[in-house]
Design an enzyme around this catalytic site. Structure first.
Site, PDB file in Angstrom:
ATOM      1  N   GLY A 121       0.817  -1.204   0.000  1.00 50.01           N
ATOM      2  CA  GLY A 121       0.000   0.000   0.000  1.00 50.01           C
ATOM      3  C   GLY A 121       0.849   1.251   0.000  1.00 50.01           C
TER       4      GLY A 121
ATOM      5  N   GLY B  69       0.430   5.625   0.867  1.00 54.10           N
ATOM      6  CA  GLY B  69      -0.422   6.668   1.431  1.00 54.10           C
ATOM      7  C   GLY B  69       0.170   8.037   1.232  1.00 54.10           C
ATOM      8  N   SER B  70      -0.394   9.006   1.942  1.00 53.07           N
ATOM      9  CA  SER B  70       0.020  10.397   1.776  1.00 53.07           C
ATOM     10  C   SER B  70       1.467  10.629   2.169  1.00 53.07           C
ATOM     11  CB  SER B  70      -0.886  11.296   2.631  1.00 53.07           C
ATOM     12  OG  SER B  70      -2.228  11.158   2.255  1.00 53.07           O
TER      13      SER B  70
ATOM     14  N   GLY C 269       3.887   8.001   2.876  1.00 55.99           N
ATOM     15  CA  GLY C 269       4.850   6.926   2.722  1.00 55.99           C
ATOM     16  C   GLY C 269       4.234   5.670   2.156  1.00 55.99           C
TER      17      GLY C 269
ATOM     18  N   VAL D  60       3.741   1.201   2.570  1.00 52.18           N
ATOM     19  CA  VAL D  60       3.601   0.123   3.542  1.00 52.18           C
ATOM     20  C   VAL D  60       4.062  -1.181   2.898  1.00 52.18           C
ATOM     21  CG1 VAL D  60       2.049  -1.123   5.073  1.00 52.18           C
ATOM     22  CG2 VAL D  60       1.642   1.294   4.584  1.00 52.18           C
TER      23      VAL D  60
ATOM     24  N   LYS E  70       5.370   0.515   7.865  1.00 50.88           N
ATOM     25  CA  LYS E  70       5.036   1.803   7.256  1.00 50.88           C
ATOM     26  C   LYS E  70       6.283   2.678   7.216  1.00 50.88           C
ATOM     27  CE  LYS E  70       1.892   5.766   7.812  1.00 50.88           C
ATOM     28  NZ  LYS E  70       0.787   6.309   8.643  1.00 50.88           N
TER      29      LYS E  70
ATOM     30  N   ASP F  30      -9.128  11.344  10.313  1.00 46.56           N
ATOM     31  CA  ASP F  30      -8.989  10.824   8.949  1.00 46.56           C
ATOM     32  C   ASP F  30      -9.681   9.468   8.829  1.00 46.56           C
ATOM     33  OD1 ASP F  30      -8.251  10.882   6.311  1.00 46.56           O
ATOM     34  OD2 ASP F  30      -6.222  10.164   6.648  1.00 46.56           O
TER      35      ASP F  30
END
Length: 843
Positions: free
Chosen positions: A588, A590-591, A593, A595, A610, A716
């Site tokens: 995955g 994200g904003s 970094g 995973v 992460k 969030d």
């Protein structure tokens, strides 16, 4: 003032009739609406203060017509858009305060040409761009320049010190890069100099710290903070010659080498000394004890050696002392008992030995005591019962002996009790039932015997219990935490029986009646004989078992973040665990970094790693926010954090990761909105599964809001941040934008999150966040309502699903199947979420 001439709760329209007015002071009045254009007709207005209201919209360009204006204060509102270029026409303007809004874009060049400006603050907006190289020449009268918590980039102008009246500078939490100009020492009246959380330094050579020597000439300096940058070089001994007015010195989280000067005590007014996560070596000087005003001494994650000087006991006002993860030896000086205001003592992971002095346990103000992973011997002093305010006690991985003191039951504020990997013996004290607020209790890898006390069933907030590898016997309770097999461990206790079926332990034998008493007596005799023979064999194997036991002692501990004290996992460990962070391990992005899936060698634990992208603005703050938010969170529906690592990779770059329990079924987002996961089709979720997941998320929010020691606002909440385990149980994750409500007003260097700006993801953001509103529980409730709609309607929040006439609760009730709202959300008050007049939803 006629009611018909004013907006309800807004700035009165008829102010424009007051042509002679010189001052309008309407700050902190809960005003709403826009700044009226008609104010521009007040040609004699000198002072306009509209700060700390709920004003929205843009800054009217027409304010540039206020030719007499000297003071313009509009901070702490919900203003958006860019700064009007027309403000550059205010040739008499001295103070421009626009901080804590949602303003974006570049600062117009015309503002930089206002030579009359004395003070300019734009902290906490969304501004970006480079500062002009001639800034110090065009603003010669500048006294105050506050640009922190934005997205400015590029170098700090070398010309800035030409503004010789400059006394306060805040450029923290931006993307400034390059060297810190070495001519700031020309500012003899400089008081406040804050450059924390940027990308300063990191150039060729090791000359990034030259500016520190130049600041010796700034004889009024009180605050100097450059933590979380890339400053390299040897710490100059000349820092001891900085201003004697200095109260706060922050140099941590930089690749600095050298040692702390022995005459650091020259800075006798120091209140906070923060030198952490560096390559600093040497010892802690005895002279440190002369810093009588010191409240925070933070020297963790360095390479300090030698003993803790007893002179620290002279700093009687000390509140925080964190020296963990160094190479310190010897014992804790008993003189530390003189520090009666001490809240936090962190000595984890050093080479300390001897006994823990009882004087430490006599400090009544202690909230956090973490002295694990050293070589302590002896028993746990009975004085530990004096610590009524203690939240965390970590004495794990030592050589402590004796019984667990029953007086621990007096520590009624304890949330985490970590006694694992010692040689404690005897029974588990019944007095532990007094710890009504306990979240985590770890007694594993000791020599405890007897039965598991049933009173542990009644601990209402206990979420993690580890009794493994002791010599416990008898029946395992089945209520309370013992109903959840994933929340407790009793491995390595071969005499236990019963418990819930998931444990797969033998059924406990029924109690024999009296008529079988004689038969039982015979069995007891034979059992005693067998036990004696077994002891002979045990003595023969003792030494082998002893060393095997010690090798097994290092096991992953439940995460607790008291001053960033993370488990000892290196970059090399994680590099290996994730296959060198290969694309095959990527699960995955994200904003802040990526995973990766990995396996930790120490116990072959499957984890999610992460990795923060530190080039992304705000990533470091996200890392700190997530660690801070998760430090005291223990809940079955919050993703479990295993460890965190703040280190340097093989190329010498900063490296920050958080390691979580791996969730094999991925995120709720993929189950709701994707027909294909990997190479196979995703089965749709049935109504019962959705209900269970909604209840899981509601339980997590209810815990975060009402049962944490410090309430946590997630900010969030969305399907991609809800992860599913093997049993499709939902876990709330990603606390990078989380906010602790108790420090919402904090503006210290330790507050790495901002309550301004847009927080969250489009479609899930509560409207007041989009308008600069502060973190609130109702904001999470709003996002939860959107999540419910998404789960039960199959629509994304960006679809046209809202109706102007409905509150969020009304629409949720309309859209969801009958009765769902009563099941999934009995405690979160969605009726508090109502629409604005224009149909937008707001908490």
């Amino acid at each position: 003032m006629a009611k018909s001439h004013m907006k309800l709760g807004g700035i009165p329209d008829n102010l424009s009739h007051c042509s002679e007015i010189k001052s309008i002071l309407l700050h902190q009045n809960k005003l709403v609406g826009r700044i009226p254009i008609h104010l521009s007709s007040l040609s004699k207005l000198v002072w306009l203060n509209l700060g700390r209201n709920n004003l929205n919209g843009n800054i009217p360009p027409s304010l540039g017509n206020l030719s007499s204006l000297v003071h313009l204060y509009i901070p702490d509102n919900n203003l958006e858009g860019s700064i009007p270029d027309e403000l550059g026409r205010l040739v008499k303007l001295e103070f421009l305060w626009i901080f804590l809004n949602n303003l974006s874009g570049l600062i117009p060049p015309s503002i930089y040409n206002l030579s009359s400006i004395v003070g300019f603050s734009a902290v906490g907006n969304l501004l970006h761009g480079n500062l002009p190289p001639n800034l110090g020449l065009t603003l010669p009268n500048l006294n105050y320049l506050f640009l922190g918590q934005n997205a400015f980039r590029g170098p700090i102008p070398v010309s800035l010190p030409n503004a010789s009246r400059l006394t306060q500078v805040d450029f923290s939490s931006n993307n400034f890069s390059g060297p810190v100009p070495a001519n700031f020492g020309r500012l003899h009246d400089l008081i406040f100099f804050k450059l924390a959380d940027n990308k300063l330094g990191g150039g060729e050579g090791d000359n990034d710290l030259i500016f520190l020597t130049s600041l010796i000439n700034s004889s009024c300096l009180e605050v100097l903070d450059v933590v979380y940058n890339q400053l390299r070089g040897t710490l100059p001994a000349t820092i001891s010659n900085l201003s004697t007015h200095l109260t706060s010195l922050g140099l941590g989280a930089n690749p600095i080498s050298g040692s702390i000067p022995t005459d650091i005590n020259n800075l006798f007014n120091l209140n906070r000394l923060y030198i952490f996560e560096t390559f600093i070596t040497g010892t802690i000087s005895v002279g440190i004890g002369k810093l009588q005003n010191l409240e925070g001494l933070v020297l963790y994650s360095n390479r300090l050696s030698g003993q803790i000087p007893s002179s620290i006991g002279n700093i009687t006002g000390l509140v925080r002392l964190t020296l963990f993860q160094n190479r310190l030896q010897g014992s804790i000086p008993s003189s530390l008992g003189n520090c009666r205001r001490l809240n936090v003592l962190g000595l984890l992971r050093n080479k300390l030995n001897g006994t823990i002095p009882k004087e430490v346990f006599s400090i009544p103000s202690l909230v956090g005591l973490r002295v694990g992973e050293n070589s302590w011997v002896g028993s746990l002093p009975l004085e530990v019962g004096n610590l009524k305010q203690l939240n965390e006690l970590w004495v794990d991985h030592n050589n402590l002996t004796g019984e667990i003191p029953s007086v621990l039951g007096n520590c009624v504020s304890l949330k985490i009790l970590q006694l694992s990997n010692n040689f404690f013996e005897g029974v588990i004290p019944l007095s532990l039932s007094n710890l009504k607020d306990i979240r985590s209790l770890d007694l594993s890898y000791n020599n405890l015997s007897g039965q598991i006390p049933k009173v542990l069933e009644k601990l209402p907030y206990l979420q993690y219990l580890d009794l493994s590898y002791n010599d416990l016997e008898g029946e395992i309770p089945i209520q309370g935490i013992f109903k959840n097999a994933s929340a407790f461990s009793v491995l390595g206790n071969n005499k236990l029986c019963g418990g819930i079926p998931q444990l797969r332990l033998p059924v406990c034998p029924k109690k024999a009646s009296k008529k079988h008493g004689r038969s039982i007596s015979r069995r007891v005799i034979f059992s005693v004989i067998g036990t004696v023979l077994g002891l002979i064999l045990l003595l023969f194997l003792f030494s082998t078992l002893y060393w095997a036991r010690r090798r097994a002692r290092k096991k992953p501990l439940p995460a607790s973040f008291l001053e960033g004290q993370f488990l000892n996992v290196s970059y090399a460990d994680l590099f290996k665990a994730t296959g060198e962070f290969s694309s095959d391990s990527l699960i995955g992005e994200g904003s802040y970094g990526s995973v990766f899936k990995g396996i930790l060698d120490r116990d072959e634990t499957l984890v999610a790693v992460k990795v923060l992208n530190l080039q992304r603005h705000g990533a470091s703050r996200s890392f700190l926010a997530e660690c801070e938010a998760l430090r005291n969170i223990w809940h079955r529906n919050v993703v479990k954090i295993i460890t965190a690592c703040s280190s340097i990779d093989f190329k010498g770059n900063d490296f920050k990761v958080i390691v979580f329990e791996y969730m094999p079924n991925g995120s709720l987002e993929k189950w709701l909105h994707s027909n294909v996961r990997g190479q196979y089709e995703t089965p749709s979720l049935n109504l019962i599964q959705r209900l269970h997941m909604a209840i899981d998320v509601a339980s997590a929010l209810e815990y975060l809001h009402h049962h944490c020691s410090t309430p946590v606002v997630h900010r969030d909440l969305k399907p991609s941040n809800v992860l599913l385990d093997d049993d499709m149980c939902a876990h709330v994750s990603d606390f990078g934008l989380a906010k602790l409500l108790s420090d919402a007003a904090s503006n210290t260097s330790q507050d790495q999150t901002s309550s301004t700006g847009i927080k969250g993801s489009f479609g899930h953001i509560p409207p007041e966040y989009g308008m600069g509103g502060k973190a609130s529980k109702s904001g999470d409730v709003y996002s939860y309502g959107i999540l419910l709609l998404e789960m039960f309607t199959g629509k994304r929040p960006t679809d046209d699903i809202f109706k102007d006439s409905l509150s969020l609760r009304q629409f949720v009730e309309t859209a969801l199947p009958d009765g769902v709202i009563e099941i999934v959300d009995p405690r979160l008050l969605l009726e508090d979420v109502q629409p604005l007049n224009n149909g937008e939803l707001k908490c």
